[in-house]
Design a protein around this motif. Structure first.
Motif: not given
Lengths: 811, 347
Positions: A190-213
């Motif tokens: 929940i801590i990791v995703f609660f604010f990352n929901v916003v970029p995911f909602y508007i169709g943005l993707e993170p860099d692969l490195l951070y996604m893996i992390m």
């Protein structure tokens, strides 16, 4: 591996209070595991280091995900280093009781000093991140006119870097609390995703490195927790012993017994290791490798960068776009401040919606005889005074009185009619409030009282229509100066705009009105999606910055502009039913005769008595201007987007409308009226209310549970016999003593004594109760009888023992 | 630990998380959620398969550091798990069965330990053994938990270790030897009646003064010279000592300890001891002649292989028939609330 007994004693230190009971573990008679088993210590430092790595992966992963999604430029190496070091430090704080308590204080103090010293960078960096985020959001929601937050530092790169470092530290503190000790992956998710929901909602993707992390961190947390060796105990002994099953296991066995009718031995001796840093590190390595390989292979097969483009958005998400847009851009308050009609009447409140949406439900029904091609206006609100920055119009207190409405105009037209004047008429109109605002609804021109029209309580009004050719004069009527007032905050912008539009105090009122209408038509587009305004005044923002809007914008601004140029004007809201809607939506009331409801001149000739629904799509704002001799007159300033077309007579138009009724609706005039939201706002609100209700019930349950327990316990006590009462009271006393001794050396505490005899002797010896030895023996006998015998003790015995137990000793 | 264990609660939780992730993926269409979805899809079968593979490849062993030990002394049991694979598991459970075969005490304790990648894990458990006997450690079943915590894969193995627990060496018999010597005297008298309990160690020529009974008549006839048997210089005193192994464990324990201490003292005083006990399984008496202290531990080790029984008096009825040469013996048993020594005469 023989351990010297003296060394054993020396190793017992500060953790004496918190460690497991340090005694032999008896397996069976004559075979036991020696207590020196507890001297096997885990490598706490390395264990915490490894857990710190997980904290780093999660915190840096989540921050990096967000920042890379919204495209913020920052020094990744610096932020990673800071995140890593602080994650390890935070984790190492849990090394011991001392480091945890003292260390955290020192850590927070240093953190506070650093944060204070770079506060400007943090503030600027945070605003930069927000601005980048809002830019992405406004691109996605296609909402322009976004306000930007002030960035005090020119060097965005450094500011964002510093801000990201501080946010990483904060995240490390939070996540560390849940990971290092108890590996609570759900909370961490929940801590990791609660604010990352916003970029995911508007169709943005993170860099692969951070996604893996992030993915690796969460998978590690889950797996390590599933491995059942994640708890950080106070004691550093590797091994812990327990022979009592957990609460869950006991419940499970009880349920199993119900179905299988078999008794299972609950007590299983288990010697369990706590943390093994090697296995932990190896597991982390395997999972990191696994996650990296899977994601890289997935990226090779289906590249991340083009993933969104290759898939259409699903209809569920599309249904939420409007609401989410408002929530993200305006805040959660927009959900509650959403006007009921969602773009309908707002009773003078302006702004608050970035996009108009309509539910197309009938608000009012108007029954009348159509008499003109002109739009039919039904007035609900007259704005007298504009409050800048609060963005609202206020009414007079006695707005319901005809004198505050159009009494003079109506009476002048009535006089014209009674005198048989040309182009005069009189009509009766019934207005029924189905779902609109509860308020007054008046046709033009009526001198009936504008009383509040409640639901399904139709009211008939007499009105005297003013048609294009109707000439009338009002005498001896002057409006008050309140309708000339322009707030100081708006004067400059209004003057500037008026000058641009070519208005002048030298022109007549009619000329100025026409100039403004033409200027609006040519330069200011109509839109139902004007965007949001955070700080500026509604009118100023419309005239100077945004330069587009819907009827409320045009009408409010026009009112102030007219006033500035000496034309008394007032802002009006209500329903505007154009001729097309009358013929398209109107239903003829066959049993009602035209002549019973209309007398006099009708531009359309003899029509019929029709019932026309008006929805929030018909809600409208316009201006009334006061013209000498004419009184208050409608000035329609909102630009129209309809093409000029030949207007059929009423019956032809009605016929065509009936033929075309099953076809697609028109594309709308006035821009965007056909925009339809599949999900009603009320449905969303209802769902929200249900969720809040459930949360409220859960909170209430936890609050009321202790109360309920004590009520039930009190009831049981009242119904019990003296034996049970004494046992209950005794257990309560025992519980209190156990609570006091919970940190004591278990070898010499109440916990060692498990029957009334030894317990009471212990209590007396320790001074918890103050009784003589004769009383002690007597109390023991009574208690044993109360607890074990079928013979119930007497009231005197009960009271005697109770009295004795209440006598407190010195300790 | 009889069966492979499945954790339905964790399975359900995982399924819920999977569904939530799926919903999020469908809703957001985010690559990050897709990554989670892929991992969550392949993880369960991979986890279970790898756990089954690892559990089959693991090697286990049990060792007692010392073959024998004394009561109350620490004795170490080494539990070894060798993992030749390149997989890790955080939880391996071994059901360690600890049994005292003498007293027939048995119970199980579950040991949990990690399985490290391609390495060996050794756990030294300090055992404190407070009752003498033959202690046997066994592991028959192990369980390995998979990554995701869904199943504990069971595997049968059969590893054992044993250690002998002897009474504490510092225990001494503090009783009066004169009580016991009465028994010894009886033995001497039986010897006078012609029963010889010595052993032949050598043969030499007759020296005047040698006892006629020591003449080796056969050899003398052969060699035509009088030859005499050289007998082992045995103590003139011998003792038959019967250890009564009936009753409660605690009582028997004190009897065994007392026997040990007594025999030790007797041996030190150059008394040949004939240690006798009843073997309930074979239905006969077992006997060991003890001349030296080293033989004492062996004898007790043999004694610990029998089981305790109910009533020694039933057994002692057979005593005269089995040992007709004995006129008396010393019984060590539990009497009048404590372990004690009793002289029993045989007619």
């Amino acid at each position: 591996m023989a351990i010297d007994k003296d060394k054993k004693k020396a190793k017992r230190g500060f953790y004496e209070i918190y460690r497991n009971r340090r005694q032999e573990i008896e397996i069976c008679d004559g075979i036991a595991i020696d207590e020196s088993m507890y001297d096997l210590k885990e490598n706490r430092l390395l264990t915490m280091f490894l857990k710190g790595i997980m904290v780093y992966l999660l915190s840096m992963g989540s921050i990096g995900t967000y920042l890379s999604c919204v495209g913020c430029d920052f020094n990744e190496i610096a932020v990673n280093v800071v995140a890593f070091v602080t994650a390890i430090l935070c984790s190492l704080l849990y090394h011991s009781y001392l480091t945890e308590n003292v260390g955290y204080l020192i850590f927070f103090a240093i953190f506070a000093v650093i944060t204070y010293s770079v506060r400007t960078y943090i503030s600027s960096g945070f605003n930069s991140i927000l601005n980048d985020s809002y830019e992405e959001m406004s691109n996605y929601f296609d909402s322009e006119g976004m306000q930007r937050f002030a960035e005090s530092m020119d060097d965005r790169y450094t500011a964002i870097t510093v801000c990201a470092c501080i946010i990483c530290v904060v995240f490390n503190i939070f996540i560390n609390n849940y990971i290092s000790r108890t590996m609570r992956y759900m909370v961490s998710t929940i801590i990791v995703f609660f604010f990352n929901v916003v970029p995911f909602y508007i169709g943005l993707e993170p860099d692969l490195l951070y996604m893996i992390m992030v993915v690796a961190g969460l998978i590690m947390a889950y797996v390590i927790r599933a491995g059942q060796h994640h708890i950080l105990h106070r004691s550093e002994s590797i091994y812990k012993y327990h022979d009592k099953p957990s609460f869950r296991r006991r419940m499970f066995l009880k349920i199993k017994k119900i179905f299988t009718k078999k008794e299972e031995d609950e007590n299983i001796k288990v010697l369990k290791y706590g943390n093994d840093f090697k296995a932990l590190g190896q597991m982390q390595g395997v999972l990191l490798l696994f996650t990296t390989v899977v994601i890289l292979i997935a990226n090779l097969i289906s590249p991340k960068d083009t993933f969104q483009k290759r898939h259409e958005e699903n209809p569920f998400k599309q249904a939420t776009v409007e609401i989410m847009g408002n929530v993200l851009l305006l805040g959660v308050g927009s959900v509650f401040n959403y006007y009921e009609n969602s773009g309908g009447l707002s009773s003078g409140r302006l702004g608050g919606v970035g996009t108009l949406t309509f539910d197309y439900q009938t608000d009012i029904e108007v029954e009348f005889t159509p008499y003109s091609y002109d739009t039919l206006y039904i007035k609900n609100f007259i704005g007298r005074e504009y409050i800048p920055f609060q963005n609202r119009w206020t009414q007079t207190t006695d707005f319901e009185k005809p004198s505050e409405q159009n009494e003079h105009e109506a009476k002048a037209l009535e006089k014209l009619y009674e005198n048989g004047g040309e182009y005069s008429a009189k009509g009766k109109m019934t207005i029924n409030n189905k779902a609109g605002n509860i308020g007054g609804y008046l046709p033009y021109y009526s001198y009936d009282e504008s009383t509040r029209l409640t639901f399904r309580n139709p009211r008939e009004y007499t009105y005297f229509p003013k048609q294009a050719d109707t000439e009338y004069t009002i005498e001896d009527y002057r409006t008050d100066s309140g309708y000339l007032k322009v707030p100081d905050d708006n004067k400059d912008i209004v003057a500037q705009f008026g000058e641009q539009a070519g208005l002048s105090r030298d022109n007549t009122a009619e000329e100025n009105i026409e100039l403004l209408i033409n200027y609006y038509q040519e330069n200011i587009p109509y839109t139902t999606r004007p965007g949001i305004n955070y700080r500026d005044d509604f009118v100023n923002w419309f005239l100077a910055t945004n330069k587009k809007g819907y009827c409320a914008h045009f009408a409010s601004a026009a009112t102030l502009i007219f006033r500035y140029y000496g034309i008394p004007a007032r802002y009006c809201e209500g329903y505007a039913i154009p001729y097309d809607d009358v013929v398209m939506e109107g239903e003829i009331e066959e049993n009602k005769k035209f002549s019973d409801y209309y007398q006099g001149y009708s531009e359309l000739g003899e029509t019929a008595y029709v019932k026309v629904p008006a929805s929030d799509a018909n809600a409208h704002a316009w201006v009334e201007v006061y013209l000498e001799g004419k009184g208050w007159t409608i000035a329609e300033v909102t630009p129209s987007v309809t093409d000029e077309q030949t207007l059929d007579d009423f019956w032809t138009a009605l016929q065509r409308a009936r033929e075309n009724r099953s076809s697609e609706g028109n594309d709308g005039d006035g821009g965007g009226f056909n925009f339809r939201l599949p999900v009603k706002m009320t449905t969303v609100m209802n769902v929200l209310y249900v969720i809040m209700g459930i949360i409220g019930l859960i909170v209430l349950f936890f609050l009321l549970r202790p109360v309920a327990r004590s009520v039930v316990a009190g009831y049981i006590y009242r119904k019990a016999n003296y034996s049970d009462k004494l046992v209950i009271k005794y257990n309560s006393l025992l519980k209190g003593i156990k609570r006091r001794e919970r940190f004591a050396n278990k070898e010499d505490s109440i916990y060692e004594h498990i029957n009334y005899n030894t317990q009471l002797r212990y209590m007396a010896a320790k001074g918890y109760i103050n009784i003589s030895s004769e009383e002690l023996e007597e109390y023991i006998k009574i208690l044993e009888r109360a607890g074990f015998s079928d013979r119930i003790i007497t009231k005197e015995e009960f009271e005697k023992v109770l009295e004795g137990l209440k006598k407190k000793g010195k300790s | 630990m009889k069966y492979t264990k499945i954790f339905p609660g964790r399975l359900v939780m995982y399924i819920i998380l999977y569904i939530v992730n799926l919903v999020f993926f469908i809703f957001f269409h985010s690559y990050t959620f897709l990554a989670f979805l892929i991992i969550m899809t392949i993880a369960p079968p991979l986890s279970i398969a790898s756990t089954i593979y690892v559990s089959r490849r693991l090697e286990f062993s049990l060792k007692c550091v010392m073959q024998s030990t004394r009561k109350y002394e620490l004795s170490y049991l080494k539990v070894i798990v060798n993992n030749p694979t390149y997989m890790v598991s955080l939880d391996l459970k071994e059901a360690l069965i600890c049994e005292n075969t003498f007293y027939q005490n048995k119970d199980t304790i579950i040991l949990s330990m990690p399985v490290r990648l391609h390495s060996r894990y050794e756990l030294d458990i300090p055992m404190k053994l407070s009752m003498s006997g033959n202690i046997r450690y066994r592991v028959e079943i192990v369980r390995l938990l998979d990554f995701l915590g869904f199943v504990e894969v069971r595997r049968k193995i059969d590893i054992k270790a044993e250690t002998l627990v002897l009474p504490a060496s510092e225990e001494e018999y503090k009783g009066s030897m004169s009580d016991i010597s009465e028994g010894m005297t009886e033995v001497e008298e039986t010897k006078k009646r012609g029963y010889d309990f010595s052993d032949v160690t050598d043969v030499r020529e007759y020296i005047p003064g040698d006892k006629l009974m020591n003449i080796h008549w056969k050899l003398s006839a052969k060699r035509d010279v009088l030859m005499v048997k050289e007998r082992e210089s045995m103590s003139n005193e011998q003792m038959a000592l019967f250890v009564s192994l009936d009753g409660y464990k605690e009582n028997i324990e004190s009897v065994v300890c007392l026997s040990y201490a007594l025999v030790k003292r007797l041996i030190r005083e150059n008394v040949v001891v004939r240690l006798i006990w009843w073997n309930e399984d074979l239905g006969e008496f077992e006997c060991r002649r003890l001349l030296e202290l080293e033989e004492l531990d062996e004898a007790f080790a043999d004694m610990y292989n029998v089981h305790i029984y109910e009533n020694s008096e039933d057994v002692l009825r057979h005593f005269p028939g089995i040992f007709p040469e004995l006129r008396a013996f010393v019984k060590v048993g539990y009497m009048e609330g404590e372990a004690g020594v009793e002289i029993r005469e045989l007619m």
